[in-house]
Write a protein that holds these residues in place. Sequence first.
Motif, PDB file in Angstrom:
ATOM      1  N   PHE A 107      36.347  29.040  53.620  1.00 50.41           N
ATOM      2  CA  PHE A 107      36.636  28.052  54.662  1.00 50.41           C
ATOM      3  C   PHE A 107      37.870  27.243  54.309  1.00 50.41           C
ATOM      4  CE2 PHE A 107      35.895  23.744  56.431  1.00 50.41           C
ATOM      5  CZ  PHE A 107      36.030  24.082  57.765  1.00 50.41           C
ATOM      6  N   ALA A 108      37.912  26.778  53.061  1.00 47.91           N
ATOM      7  CA  ALA A 108      39.038  25.941  52.654  1.00 47.91           C
ATOM      8  C   ALA A 108      40.348  26.712  52.757  1.00 47.91           C
ATOM      9  CB  ALA A 108      38.826  25.438  51.224  1.00 47.91           C
ATOM     10  N   MET A 109      40.339  27.974  52.373  1.00 54.75           N
ATOM     11  CA  MET A 109      41.568  28.773  52.465  1.00 54.75           C
ATOM     12  C   MET A 109      41.890  29.100  53.925  1.00 54.75           C
ATOM     13  SD  MET A 109      42.742  28.914  49.535  1.00 54.75           S
ATOM     14  CE  MET A 109      41.933  27.412  49.047  1.00 54.75           C
ATOM     15  N   GLY A 110      40.837  29.359  54.702  1.00 56.95           N
ATOM     16  CA  GLY A 110      41.041  29.686  56.111  1.00 56.95           C
ATOM     17  C   GLY A 110      41.789  28.591  56.842  1.00 56.95           C
ATOM     18  N   LEU A 111      41.452  27.322  56.538  1.00 58.17           N
ATOM     19  CA  LEU A 111      42.127  26.219  57.196  1.00 58.17           C
ATOM     20  C   LEU A 111      43.593  26.152  56.809  1.00 58.17           C
ATOM     21  CD1 LEU A 111      39.644  23.236  57.172  1.00 58.17           C
ATOM     22  CD2 LEU A 111      40.143  24.854  58.978  1.00 58.17           C
ATOM     23  N   ARG A 112      43.920  26.732  55.647  1.00 58.76           N
ATOM     24  CA  ARG A 112      45.325  26.744  55.229  1.00 58.76           C
ATOM     25  C   ARG A 112      45.998  28.060  55.596  1.00 58.76           C
ATOM     26  NH1 ARG A 112      46.431  22.720  51.401  1.00 58.76           N
ATOM     27  NH2 ARG A 112      48.236  23.913  50.752  1.00 58.76           N
ATOM     28  N   HIS A 113      45.421  28.799  56.527  1.00 58.69           N
ATOM     29  CA  HIS A 113      45.960  30.071  56.993  1.00 58.69           C
ATOM     30  C   HIS A 113      45.995  31.122  55.888  1.00 58.69           C
ATOM     31  CE1 HIS A 113      47.092  27.845  60.513  1.00 58.69           C
ATOM     32  NE2 HIS A 113      47.861  27.063  59.822  1.00 58.69           N
ATOM     33  N   LEU A 114      45.102  31.031  54.906  1.00 64.92           N
ATOM     34  CA  LEU A 114      45.084  32.023  53.841  1.00 64.92           C
ATOM     35  C   LEU A 114      43.782  32.811  53.935  1.00 64.92           C
ATOM     36  CD1 LEU A 114      46.209  29.761  50.871  1.00 64.92           C
ATOM     37  CD2 LEU A 114      47.616  31.405  52.104  1.00 64.92           C
ATOM     38  N   THR A 115      43.861  34.105  53.631  1.00 66.56           N
ATOM     39  CA  THR A 115      42.631  34.897  53.589  1.00 66.56           C
ATOM     40  C   THR A 115      42.581  35.695  52.287  1.00 66.56           C
ATOM     41  OG1 THR A 115      43.860  36.453  54.961  1.00 66.56           O
ATOM     42  CG2 THR A 115      42.128  35.191  56.052  1.00 66.56           C
ATOM     43  N   PRO A 116      42.147  35.020  51.221  1.00 60.70           N
ATOM     44  CA  PRO A 116      42.055  35.727  49.940  1.00 60.70           C
ATOM     45  C   PRO A 116      40.947  36.781  49.990  1.00 60.70           C
ATOM     46  CG  PRO A 116      41.083  33.560  49.765  1.00 60.70           C
ATOM     47  CD  PRO A 116      41.677  33.641  51.131  1.00 60.70           C
ATOM     48  N   SER A 117      41.144  37.864  49.258  1.00 63.42           N
ATOM     49  CA  SER A 117      40.130  38.914  49.231  1.00 63.42           C
ATOM     50  C   SER A 117      38.924  38.425  48.436  1.00 63.42           C
ATOM     51  CB  SER A 117      40.704  40.175  48.588  1.00 63.42           C
ATOM     52  OG  SER A 117      40.950  39.904  47.216  1.00 63.42           O
ATOM     53  N   LEU A 118      37.784  39.024  48.717  1.00 63.52           N
ATOM     54  CA  LEU A 118      36.562  38.645  47.995  1.00 63.52           C
ATOM     55  C   LEU A 118      36.729  38.863  46.495  1.00 63.52           C
ATOM     56  CD1 LEU A 118      33.651  39.877  50.260  1.00 63.52           C
ATOM     57  CD2 LEU A 118      34.159  37.545  49.541  1.00 63.52           C
ATOM     58  N   ARG A 119      37.515  39.904  46.144  1.00 67.61           N
ATOM     59  CA  ARG A 119      37.681  40.184  44.713  1.00 67.61           C
ATOM     60  C   ARG A 119      38.456  39.066  44.025  1.00 67.61           C
ATOM     61  NH1 ARG A 119      40.810  45.348  43.525  1.00 67.61           N
ATOM     62  NH2 ARG A 119      39.239  46.234  44.915  1.00 67.61           N
ATOM     63  N   SER A 120      39.530  38.583  44.700  1.00 67.47           N
ATOM     64  CA  SER A 120      40.300  37.498  44.057  1.00 67.47           C
ATOM     65  C   SER A 120      39.473  36.224  44.002  1.00 67.47           C
ATOM     66  CB  SER A 120      41.622  37.279  44.791  1.00 67.47           C
ATOM     67  OG  SER A 120      41.376  36.823  46.103  1.00 67.47           O
ATOM     68  N   ILE A 121      38.622  36.009  45.019  1.00 69.32           N
ATOM     69  CA  ILE A 121      37.743  34.835  44.965  1.00 69.32           C
ATOM     70  C   ILE A 121      36.801  34.949  43.784  1.00 69.32           C
ATOM     71  CG2 ILE A 121      35.811  33.702  46.120  1.00 69.32           C
ATOM     72  CD1 ILE A 121      37.177  34.158  48.744  1.00 69.32           C
ATOM     73  N   ALA A 122      36.224  36.141  43.608  1.00 69.08           N
ATOM     74  CA  ALA A 122      35.265  36.343  42.511  1.00 69.08           C
ATOM     75  C   ALA A 122      35.943  36.143  41.166  1.00 69.08           C
ATOM     76  CB  ALA A 122      34.652  37.731  42.618  1.00 69.08           C
ATOM     77  N   SER A 123      37.153  36.669  41.019  1.00 70.83           N
ATOM     78  CA  SER A 123      37.798  36.548  39.707  1.00 70.83           C
ATOM     79  C   SER A 123      38.188  35.101  39.435  1.00 70.83           C
ATOM     80  CB  SER A 123      39.019  37.469  39.632  1.00 70.83           C
ATOM     81  OG  SER A 123      40.015  37.004  40.520  1.00 70.83           O
ATOM     82  N   THR A 124      38.574  34.367  40.517  1.00 68.46           N
ATOM     83  CA  THR A 124      38.899  32.958  40.319  1.00 68.46           C
ATOM     84  C   THR A 124      37.666  32.168  39.912  1.00 68.46           C
ATOM     85  OG1 THR A 124      40.468  33.237  42.123  1.00 68.46           O
ATOM     86  CG2 THR A 124      40.089  31.008  41.347  1.00 68.46           C
ATOM     87  N   LEU A 125      36.548  32.478  40.569  1.00 61.87           N
ATOM     88  CA  LEU A 125      35.306  31.781  40.210  1.00 61.87           C
ATOM     89  C   LEU A 125      34.937  32.081  38.764  1.00 61.87           C
ATOM     90  CD1 LEU A 125      33.136  32.158  43.429  1.00 61.87           C
ATOM     91  CD2 LEU A 125      34.059  30.069  42.453  1.00 61.87           C
TER      92      LEU A 125
END
Lengths: 161, 225, 245, 218
Positions: free
Chosen positions: D99-117
């Motif tokens: 959601f937070a990225m969506g509001l900034r017009h970004l759509t990170p992949s689930l994999r990059s989200i997982a690795s960041t977490l």
Amino acid sequence: MTAFYLRWGVVLVIAMIIVGMTVRDYEQHLASVSPAQILDDPPHGDVRVQGLVKAGTLQGNLEEGFATFALGGDQATLSVEYKGLPPENLRELKLLIVVGQWDPASQVFRARELALLTHYGFVVSAYLVGLLPLLLVLFFMGRKVSLLFEEIKQSKLYQSE
Amino acid sequence: MGFFKIMQWVVWKDLLTEWRSRETMSSMFFFALIVILVFSFSFSMDQQAAQELIAGIIWVAFAFTGMIGLGKSFAVELQDDCLNYLQGCPGSKGALYLGKVTANFAFMFAVEVILFPMFIVLFNLNVIEEFHILLLIFLMATMGLSAVGTLFSALTVQIRAREVMLPILLLPLVVPVMIAAVEATKGALSGDSFALYRQWLELLAIFDAVFMVVSFWMFEFIMDE
Amino acid sequence: MNKTMINRVIRKIQRYKGWFGGAAALCMMAGLYVGLLASPPDYYQGEVARIMYVHVPLAHTSLLAYTVLFGGSIWYLWKRDPLVDNMCHAAAGLTALFTLLALLTGMIWGKPTWNAWWTWDARLTSFIVLLLITIGYLMLRTFIDDPEREARYAAVLAIVGFVDLPIVHFSVEWWRTLHQPQSISMRGVSISSGLLIPLMLMSVGMSLLFSYMLMVRTQMLYLVNLLDAKKGRLLSQFHLSKAES
Amino acid sequence: MIAISGQEISKSYGHYQVLHEVSIQINQGECFALFGPNGAGKTTLLKIFATLSRPTAGQIKILGRDAVKEKDMVRASMMFLAHGSYLYDELNAIENLQFAMGLRHLTPSLRSIASTLDRVGIGAFSGMKVRNFSAGMKKRLNLAKAMLAQPHVLLLDEPFTALDDSGIALMQEYIVERVTNGGAVLMSTHDRDKAAPLAHHAGVLSQGILKTVSSKAG
């Protein structure tokens, strides 16, 4: 501050004069008498008589502006002959003011105008309610502004900057 | 395109949150239920009196229920300073507004659709023929309420005494919606011909259009310092 | 010199506001004289129609005041000038005052003429909505601590309310024609030239009085803020110096 | 190139002045630490740089763009992590990031989200509702937002509070990474020990006046 109170004093005086003139004018021109007063002391010229149109006495042709009726007061009753514009408000058992002249010879009041009972209370209260709060609010606001300017002049709050 | 994406994200977030917590809908629903019950106890009505009063009762219940949903709409964003994040995001704030309006509209309309059968049962109404028109009236009136209501929800969320201020500011402004909705509902329920109450639907359409535009524009000034 | 700390516009107002006050007083006194003494009573309503000379100007002026508030709100959102906000705040208070008085005098006029204090007529209803909006506006302002946000939110409310009023008016008009077409007719008094002169005098006088009051009230709000802020700042500096020592 | 420049920023609440002509300039690849007692105006200053609050006077430029006139461009290149962590209780960690990225017009992949977490140490809780997170975990999740968005300009308000030692190390590591990649960081803190090693410049804000700007060689 003296100038401020002085200005308001002038406003107050002029307002008082208008009020006084109004009261006098209404007493002279718009005060009405009762039928009993007419009979006791027959007046000359135009008078305004206030009374109740007695039940069963109203006759004549209202569309043509002619009617006779008995106008009842507290103690006495006056027979009235009306000639004028077709009246809108003439009905039996209605409180009215008739304007016209008393004819002592025929003992009939010749009316040429009918007026509704005036609700002076409503007029007076409307003027008071409408204008007094404005003046009061304005007075206190003006006073406050004068005081604030005084306070700013006296305080040393601003001179350091 | 970014505009609609943001709107979609806001709707997605609000609906998902609501789906998980069911907080807003359940409180709206039970509040409305209590209002209906209190009304039916307060007026002991025969069929005819019901026809006269029911439209008013329905819309009083819906308007007050709507207040609860609208009040919660932005109060949620206040937790954890989410509102600041929304403010600091690039892009038009109008997208946020439309997203929030959509979500609020969905909540209010859903509650209305669930509650309406209760009115039918409790007050013995006959609505089989006019159902599609009633639905249209509900749609348009709810649209008007949520268009202004969302703006005022954002306006009151960051002030003191917000629970009181939202209805105080909102209810006088939605007088036209209430009049039009009540009159149109009354017409539909009493089986009048559509032409007789068409003007109320036109009024609702005007109100919706005007306040969608005005609120959309004003929302920028509420969200952006 | 301390005078330089006070806003230039406020000083200008201080210099010229007297002209407005004087003109208002003249117009209204002339209007009162003509309206109460030198004009004939109305043919239909008699002496009661004289209430018109105070009621109608009050109603006009409250609409004028709200228009000023609306214009000022747009101006504020555009330029963000705190002084404009003070003006809006002042105009809102005066709108509430004038609307309340217009409603009250209207009720006093309604009782003898239509024999009812109140009817759900379009004009009356939109005036009461106007009163509720301005009271809501003033309440809203007291509930926000940050002055900049207070000004912004208040401006938004004023603009939305201004757009709403005509819709309220039309909706109630339609509603009324549906429900009570007869009984109490709201036929206005037929305006003859004898009535027009005092009416114009009072209307112009009341508008001038409003502009005078607006000036005074704007000054008042500005000066109160100024003094409060300076005192508050001295106080906070005092506390800070205490805390540090 | 100058990343953050504020010239003679003043902020008044009504007639009450909170900031007095504060001027700050931060180049790309630099970190500025803002110290000062409570109520000095640090958060107000950061909010002004974050375009959440308008300055009464003065000019702000972020990457050469005016922060008031070109708000959108400025916001897209910047991120502000404040006291609150901007998280929705009912959403889980992944959804919050989306959601937070969506509001900034970004759509990170689930994999990059997982690795960041994983990187911020809460990968094991990625499906958990944020309602059950501790304050430290929320702060880490918030850091993950910054990592995903990779803003050119990062504004941090008290970044080290509520974090444990490893969290603080993570935050410091990220700040250094941002700075070495050419980003600019402005942080306010009262924790000199943790901020000083990272900062190229430091200033003390007191009663709305910026004093004693010191700099050291990076």
